[in-house]
Design a protein around this motif. Sequence first.
Motif, PDB file in Angstrom:
ATOM      1  N   GLN A  91       0.820  -1.213   0.000  1.00  9.11           N
ATOM      2  CA  GLN A  91       0.000   0.000   0.000  1.00  9.11           C
ATOM      3  C   GLN A  91       0.853   1.262   0.000  1.00  9.11           C
ATOM      4  OE1 GLN A  91      -3.307  -0.273  -0.317  1.00  9.11           O
ATOM      5  NE2 GLN A  91      -3.019  -2.509  -0.327  1.00  9.11           N
ATOM      6  N   ARG A  92       1.958   1.228   0.736  1.00 10.76           N
ATOM      7  CA  ARG A  92       2.857   2.379   0.797  1.00 10.76           C
ATOM      8  C   ARG A  92       4.109   2.085  -0.037  1.00 10.76           C
ATOM      9  NH1 ARG A  92       3.687   2.906   7.057  1.00 10.76           N
ATOM     10  NH2 ARG A  92       5.457   4.172   6.331  1.00 10.76           N
ATOM     11  N   PRO A  93       4.602   3.066  -0.798  1.00 17.25           N
ATOM     12  CA  PRO A  93       5.788   2.811  -1.638  1.00 17.25           C
ATOM     13  C   PRO A  93       6.981   2.324  -0.848  1.00 17.25           C
ATOM     14  CG  PRO A  93       4.759   4.893  -2.220  1.00 17.25           C
ATOM     15  CD  PRO A  93       4.088   4.434  -0.973  1.00 17.25           C
ATOM     16  N   GLU A  94       7.118   2.808   0.385  1.00 14.33           N
ATOM     17  CA  GLU A  94       8.274   2.391   1.185  1.00 14.33           C
ATOM     18  C   GLU A  94       8.057   1.031   1.840  1.00 14.33           C
ATOM     19  OE1 GLU A  94       5.869   5.325   3.755  1.00 14.33           O
ATOM     20  OE2 GLU A  94       6.340   4.977   1.634  1.00 14.33           O
ATOM     21  N   CYS A  95       6.881   0.436   1.598  1.00 16.70           N
ATOM     22  CA  CYS A  95       6.583  -0.884   2.171  1.00 16.70           C
ATOM     23  C   CYS A  95       6.206  -1.857   1.048  1.00 16.70           C
ATOM     24  CB  CYS A  95       5.442  -0.776   3.193  1.00 16.70           C
ATOM     25  SG  CYS A  95       5.753   0.409   4.526  1.00 16.70           S
ATOM     26  N   PRO A  96       7.180  -2.256   0.212  1.00 15.05           N
ATOM     27  CA  PRO A  96       6.853  -3.166  -0.892  1.00 15.05           C
ATOM     28  C   PRO A  96       6.522  -4.567  -0.383  1.00 15.05           C
ATOM     29  CG  PRO A  96       9.214  -2.827  -0.786  1.00 15.05           C
ATOM     30  CD  PRO A  96       8.615  -1.891   0.232  1.00 15.05           C
ATOM     31  N   LEU A  97       5.746  -5.307  -1.181  1.00 13.49           N
ATOM     32  CA  LEU A  97       5.340  -6.654  -0.785  1.00 13.49           C
ATOM     33  C   LEU A  97       6.521  -7.588  -0.595  1.00 13.49           C
ATOM     34  CD1 LEU A  97       2.141  -7.197  -2.967  1.00 13.49           C
ATOM     35  CD2 LEU A  97       2.275  -7.010  -0.468  1.00 13.49           C
ATOM     36  N   LYS A  98       7.590  -7.385  -1.367  1.00 12.88           N
ATOM     37  CA  LYS A  98       8.741  -8.286  -1.272  1.00 12.88           C
ATOM     38  C   LYS A  98       9.413  -8.212   0.095  1.00 12.88           C
ATOM     39  CE  LYS A  98      12.100  -5.051  -3.253  1.00 12.88           C
ATOM     40  NZ  LYS A  98      12.963  -5.000  -2.058  1.00 12.88           N
ATOM     41  N   ASP A  99       9.198  -7.086   0.783  1.00 17.72           N
ATOM     42  CA  ASP A  99       9.793  -6.939   2.117  1.00 17.72           C
ATOM     43  C   ASP A  99       8.841  -7.376   3.232  1.00 17.72           C
ATOM     44  OD1 ASP A  99      12.033  -5.917   0.906  1.00 17.72           O
ATOM     45  OD2 ASP A  99      11.485  -3.820   1.212  1.00 17.72           O
ATOM     46  N   LYS A 100       7.654  -7.822   2.855  1.00 20.71           N
ATOM     47  CA  LYS A 100       6.692  -8.208   3.886  1.00 20.71           C
ATOM     48  C   LYS A 100       7.168  -9.472   4.592  1.00 20.71           C
ATOM     49  CE  LYS A 100       1.785  -9.217   4.576  1.00 20.71           C
ATOM     50  NZ  LYS A 100       0.457  -9.351   3.926  1.00 20.71           N
ATOM     51  N   PRO A 101       7.253  -9.463   5.906  1.00 18.73           N
ATOM     52  CA  PRO A 101       7.714 -10.655   6.645  1.00 18.73           C
ATOM     53  C   PRO A 101       6.650 -11.745   6.604  1.00 18.73           C
ATOM     54  CG  PRO A 101       7.010  -8.946   8.170  1.00 18.73           C
ATOM     55  CD  PRO A 101       6.953  -8.330   6.799  1.00 18.73           C
ATOM     56  N   PRO A 102       7.085 -12.991   6.668  1.00 19.90           N
ATOM     57  CA  PRO A 102       6.102 -14.093   6.648  1.00 19.90           C
ATOM     58  C   PRO A 102       5.233 -14.058   7.896  1.00 19.90           C
ATOM     59  CG  PRO A 102       8.282 -14.922   7.154  1.00 19.90           C
ATOM     60  CD  PRO A 102       8.470 -13.474   6.782  1.00 19.90           C
ATOM     61  N   GLU A 103       3.965 -14.373   7.709  1.00 21.41           N
ATOM     62  CA  GLU A 103       3.049 -14.376   8.841  1.00 21.41           C
ATOM     63  C   GLU A 103       3.316 -15.599   9.722  1.00 21.41           C
ATOM     64  OE1 GLU A 103      -0.978 -14.015   7.662  1.00 21.41           O
ATOM     65  OE2 GLU A 103      -0.607 -12.342   6.297  1.00 21.41           O
TER      66      GLU A 103
END
Length: 206
Positions: free
Chosen positions: A185-197
């Motif tokens: 949702q935010r440019p500084e928070c790309p999906l590739k950097d999302k930690p695994p749940e």
Amino acid sequence: MKGWLLIACLIAFPAMADVYTYVDAQGNRVFTDQPRPGNAKRVPLATSNRMSANPTGAAPLVAASKPEEQPLFHYDMLRVLVPEPDATIRSSAGEVIVSVTSEPGLQRGHRYRLLLDGQPTAEPGVSPVFALSNIDRGSHNLSVEILDEQGRTVERTANQPFHMLRISLAQKRQVKPCTLTDYGQRPECPLKDKPPEEKNPFLKFF
């Protein structure tokens, strides 16, 4: 010889008295400006071809007139509305929207031209809004001018400073850390950097 000299002078100055000629007792031809009773004859003189220095019939010389240039239109006011003087713009992409205004409004055939640090940002146009991008971080100057149909500068503002602060994505994450819902949702928070749940430990029994 003296007689010929006299008639030459009289021809050169036709305003003088008439010329007369006669033969004296020795048989010499004599020219004089005094009439002599007896055999003196008047010598007809040709009309002078000299012209007056200012002949009345001559047409006066008229200097070629240059086409008059129309005076430049005067605007009562021209200024940059946005950003305000000494404003600080925060943009990771170096983007800024510039808005200008004039009083009276832009006249027919006139165009706005925006200058960034003294250089045109785009071709002149009628829109008072300009979108700039990829501006280097640091201090800059904005000014706007109005051009007429002949490309002449009608009005121009003084330089108006602003400051570009380009924040990196890492700096944005430091200011406002990413949450799970921010990724994608935010440019500084790309999906590739999302930690695994984290998986619920009770689900492994089912």
